[in-house]
Write a protein that holds these residues in place. Structure first.
Motif, PDB file in Angstrom:
ATOM      1  N   LEU A 171      -3.811  37.679  20.518  1.00 35.05           N
ATOM      2  CA  LEU A 171      -3.906  36.223  20.649  1.00 35.05           C
ATOM      3  C   LEU A 171      -2.536  35.591  20.465  1.00 35.05           C
ATOM      4  O   LEU A 171      -1.914  35.730  19.417  1.00 35.05           O
ATOM      5  CB  LEU A 171      -4.877  35.685  19.580  1.00 35.05           C
ATOM      6  CG  LEU A 171      -5.135  34.179  19.559  1.00 35.05           C
ATOM      7  CD1 LEU A 171      -5.820  33.709  20.836  1.00 35.05           C
ATOM      8  CD2 LEU A 171      -5.990  33.798  18.347  1.00 35.05           C
ATOM      9  N   HIS A 198      -5.793  36.280  24.747  1.00 34.77           N
ATOM     10  CA  HIS A 198      -5.702  34.870  25.151  1.00 34.77           C
ATOM     11  C   HIS A 198      -4.317  34.368  24.776  1.00 34.77           C
ATOM     12  O   HIS A 198      -3.796  34.690  23.707  1.00 34.77           O
ATOM     13  CB  HIS A 198      -6.774  34.026  24.459  1.00 34.77           C
ATOM     14  CG  HIS A 198      -6.949  32.666  25.086  1.00 34.77           C
ATOM     15  ND1 HIS A 198      -6.069  31.618  24.867  1.00 34.77           N
ATOM     16  CD2 HIS A 198      -7.883  32.202  25.950  1.00 34.77           C
ATOM     17  CE1 HIS A 198      -6.473  30.564  25.564  1.00 34.77           C
ATOM     18  NE2 HIS A 198      -7.572  30.885  26.227  1.00 34.77           N
ATOM     19  N   PHE A 250      -3.391  26.689  23.005  1.00 31.93           N
ATOM     20  CA  PHE A 250      -4.740  26.154  22.826  1.00 31.93           C
ATOM     21  C   PHE A 250      -4.776  25.340  21.536  1.00 31.93           C
ATOM     22  O   PHE A 250      -3.917  25.477  20.667  1.00 31.93           O
ATOM     23  CB  PHE A 250      -5.774  27.290  22.768  1.00 31.93           C
ATOM     24  CG  PHE A 250      -5.583  28.243  21.621  1.00 31.93           C
ATOM     25  CD1 PHE A 250      -6.168  28.017  20.379  1.00 31.93           C
ATOM     26  CD2 PHE A 250      -4.809  29.396  21.769  1.00 31.93           C
ATOM     27  CE1 PHE A 250      -5.995  28.891  19.323  1.00 31.93           C
ATOM     28  CE2 PHE A 250      -4.619  30.278  20.709  1.00 31.93           C
ATOM     29  CZ  PHE A 250      -5.220  30.018  19.485  1.00 31.93           C
ATOM     30  N   GLU A 253      -5.837  24.747  17.994  1.00 33.90           N
ATOM     31  CA  GLU A 253      -6.230  25.754  16.996  1.00 33.90           C
ATOM     32  C   GLU A 253      -7.605  25.492  16.388  1.00 33.90           C
ATOM     33  O   GLU A 253      -8.150  26.346  15.695  1.00 33.90           O
ATOM     34  CB  GLU A 253      -5.171  25.893  15.900  1.00 33.90           C
ATOM     35  CG  GLU A 253      -4.946  24.686  15.043  1.00 33.90           C
ATOM     36  CD  GLU A 253      -3.770  24.891  14.101  1.00 33.90           C
ATOM     37  OE1 GLU A 253      -4.013  25.203  12.928  1.00 33.90           O
ATOM     38  OE2 GLU A 253      -2.627  24.742  14.549  1.00 33.90           O
ATOM     39  N   ASP A 302     -10.179  24.852  18.369  1.00 33.83           N
ATOM     40  CA  ASP A 302     -11.089  25.095  19.480  1.00 33.83           C
ATOM     41  C   ASP A 302     -12.075  26.218  19.128  1.00 33.83           C
ATOM     42  O   ASP A 302     -11.675  27.377  18.992  1.00 33.83           O
ATOM     43  CB  ASP A 302     -10.275  25.479  20.729  1.00 33.83           C
ATOM     44  CG  ASP A 302     -11.128  25.621  21.976  1.00 33.83           C
ATOM     45  OD1 ASP A 302     -12.370  25.665  21.845  1.00 33.83           O
ATOM     46  OD2 ASP A 302     -10.565  25.696  23.077  1.00 33.83           O
ATOM     47  N   GLU A 354     -14.244  27.653  20.944  1.00 34.41           N
ATOM     48  CA  GLU A 354     -14.438  28.628  22.022  1.00 34.41           C
ATOM     49  C   GLU A 354     -13.508  29.840  21.861  1.00 34.41           C
ATOM     50  O   GLU A 354     -13.877  30.962  22.200  1.00 34.41           O
ATOM     51  CB  GLU A 354     -14.200  27.966  23.385  1.00 34.41           C
ATOM     52  CG  GLU A 354     -15.324  27.041  23.804  1.00 34.41           C
ATOM     53  CD  GLU A 354     -15.148  26.491  25.207  1.00 34.41           C
ATOM     54  OE1 GLU A 354     -14.319  27.040  25.965  1.00 34.41           O
ATOM     55  OE2 GLU A 354     -15.846  25.516  25.531  1.00 34.41           O
ATOM     56  N   ILE A 355     -12.304  29.581  21.345  1.00 35.97           N
ATOM     57  CA  ILE A 355     -11.350  30.689  21.116  1.00 35.97           C
ATOM     58  C   ILE A 355     -11.899  31.620  20.037  1.00 35.97           C
ATOM     59  O   ILE A 355     -11.892  32.845  20.185  1.00 35.97           O
ATOM     60  CB  ILE A 355      -9.960  30.146  20.709  1.00 35.97           C
ATOM     61  CG1 ILE A 355      -9.377  29.240  21.803  1.00 35.97           C
ATOM     62  CG2 ILE A 355      -9.004  31.299  20.382  1.00 35.97           C
ATOM     63  CD1 ILE A 355      -9.053  29.929  23.110  1.00 35.97           C
ATOM     64  N   MET A 400     -14.697  33.632  21.387  1.00 33.31           N
ATOM     65  CA  MET A 400     -14.200  34.685  22.281  1.00 33.31           C
ATOM     66  C   MET A 400     -13.707  35.895  21.478  1.00 33.31           C
ATOM     67  O   MET A 400     -14.057  37.041  21.791  1.00 33.31           O
ATOM     68  CB  MET A 400     -13.045  34.137  23.129  1.00 33.31           C
ATOM     69  CG  MET A 400     -12.455  35.139  24.090  1.00 33.31           C
ATOM     70  SD  MET A 400     -10.847  34.602  24.748  1.00 33.31           S
ATOM     71  CE  MET A 400     -11.287  33.070  25.510  1.00 33.31           C
ATOM     72  N   TRP A 448      -4.600  29.658  11.458  1.00 36.71           N
ATOM     73  CA  TRP A 448      -5.724  30.034  12.311  1.00 36.71           C
ATOM     74  C   TRP A 448      -6.532  31.158  11.661  1.00 36.71           C
ATOM     75  O   TRP A 448      -7.770  31.107  11.625  1.00 36.71           O
ATOM     76  CB  TRP A 448      -5.231  30.472  13.696  1.00 36.71           C
ATOM     77  CG  TRP A 448      -6.361  30.665  14.672  1.00 36.71           C
ATOM     78  CD1 TRP A 448      -6.906  29.726  15.505  1.00 36.71           C
ATOM     79  CD2 TRP A 448      -7.124  31.865  14.881  1.00 36.71           C
ATOM     80  NE1 TRP A 448      -7.948  30.275  16.220  1.00 36.71           N
ATOM     81  CE2 TRP A 448      -8.104  31.577  15.854  1.00 36.71           C
ATOM     82  CE3 TRP A 448      -7.078  33.149  14.329  1.00 36.71           C
ATOM     83  CZ2 TRP A 448      -9.027  32.537  16.295  1.00 36.71           C
ATOM     84  CZ3 TRP A 448      -7.987  34.101  14.771  1.00 36.71           C
ATOM     85  CH2 TRP A 448      -8.946  33.794  15.741  1.00 36.71           C
TER      86      TRP A 448
END
Length: 240
Positions: A108, A135, A139, A141, A143, A145-146, A149, A170
């Motif tokens: 990531l 990924h 983005f 941090e 989010d 969806e991350i 994933m 994160w």
């Protein structure tokens, strides 16, 4: 549990790279969740100004001295550390373990082109690794969806290359959602993995002057290098 060495409120593990790798091997096999920080003087100095970030560092399971300045600081405090443990070298050791054991690894961070080159090189050099997913680092941090994933990929290791303090933040915010896995902030390591940035030759690394090589190659880093004398000064003051 290794002995800790306190450098300006950040407790580094009194251990060698070999000992660390052996410990991490066992933790992965036991499905233990582990948060690793590799901290240099710049990170320690940032923690002095940001209490929330300092708490995040203090919550890590292991803090490794990534930077000769940390080793120098510990020596000045008369509580020396055995050796410097560069984050890139530790990541490579973990990739070797993943290669042998066919572990699932998530990458990531970094720019998309750099990330894709890094993944291609990992596939070539470590064919036994299962790439759980990847990924880029651009983005929000927060989010979800991350996180979904990464979690959905069921990784054994997650390397987060967002730069400090973002990468540690994160990990700290999201690792509680995972049941297992090694979580490690790796800064600019994907740049080196991809071949975009060249590492210092081995002799420079052995002499602990990798920082000088990077400065010669990237003179625009002078602001980052300026943290070392400030850090040493703060360490000397803390002795009084």
């Amino acid at each position: 549990m290794s002995k800790k060495v306190d450098v300006l409120g950040i407790k580094f593990d009194h251990t060698t790279k070999t000992e660390t790798v052996n410990t991490l091997k066992s933790l992965i096999k036991e499905n233990k969740k582990t948060f690793i920080v590799t901290a240099n003087p710049e990170i320690v100095m940032h923690a002095q100004r940001d209490p929330q970030y300092k708490k995040i560092l203090q919550s890590a399971d292991y803090i490794m001295p990534d930077g000769i300045g940390i080793v120098m600081g510990a020596k000045l405090l008369k509580n020396p550390l055995p050796e410097r443990i560069p984050g890139f070298d530790l990541m490579k050791d973990l990739l070797n373990i993943a290669n042998k054991e066919h572990y699932r690894v998530f990458f990531l961070g970094a720019r998309e082109d750099v990330l894709n080159k890094a993944i291609a090189n990992v596939n070539h050099e470590y064919p036994g690794i299962q790439i759980a997913g990847c990924h880029h680092g651009f983005f929000n941090e927060n989010d979800p969806e991350i996180v979904d994933m990464v979690k959905g990929s069921n990784p054994d290791m997650v390397f987060v290359a967002l730069g400090f303090p973002r990468q540690e933040r994160w990990i700290s915010q999201n690792s509680h959602l995972f049941e297992k896995g090694i979580f490690m902030g790796v800064g600019g390591s994907f740049d080196v993995l991809s071949g975009t940035v060249k590492r210092a030759p081995e002799l420079w690394r052995k002499l602990n002057i990798e920082w000088l090589y990077r400065f010669i190659k990237q003179p625009q880093r002078w602001k980052r290098m300026a943290f070392l004398p400030l850090f040493i000064l703060k360490v000397l003051r803390s002795r009084r």
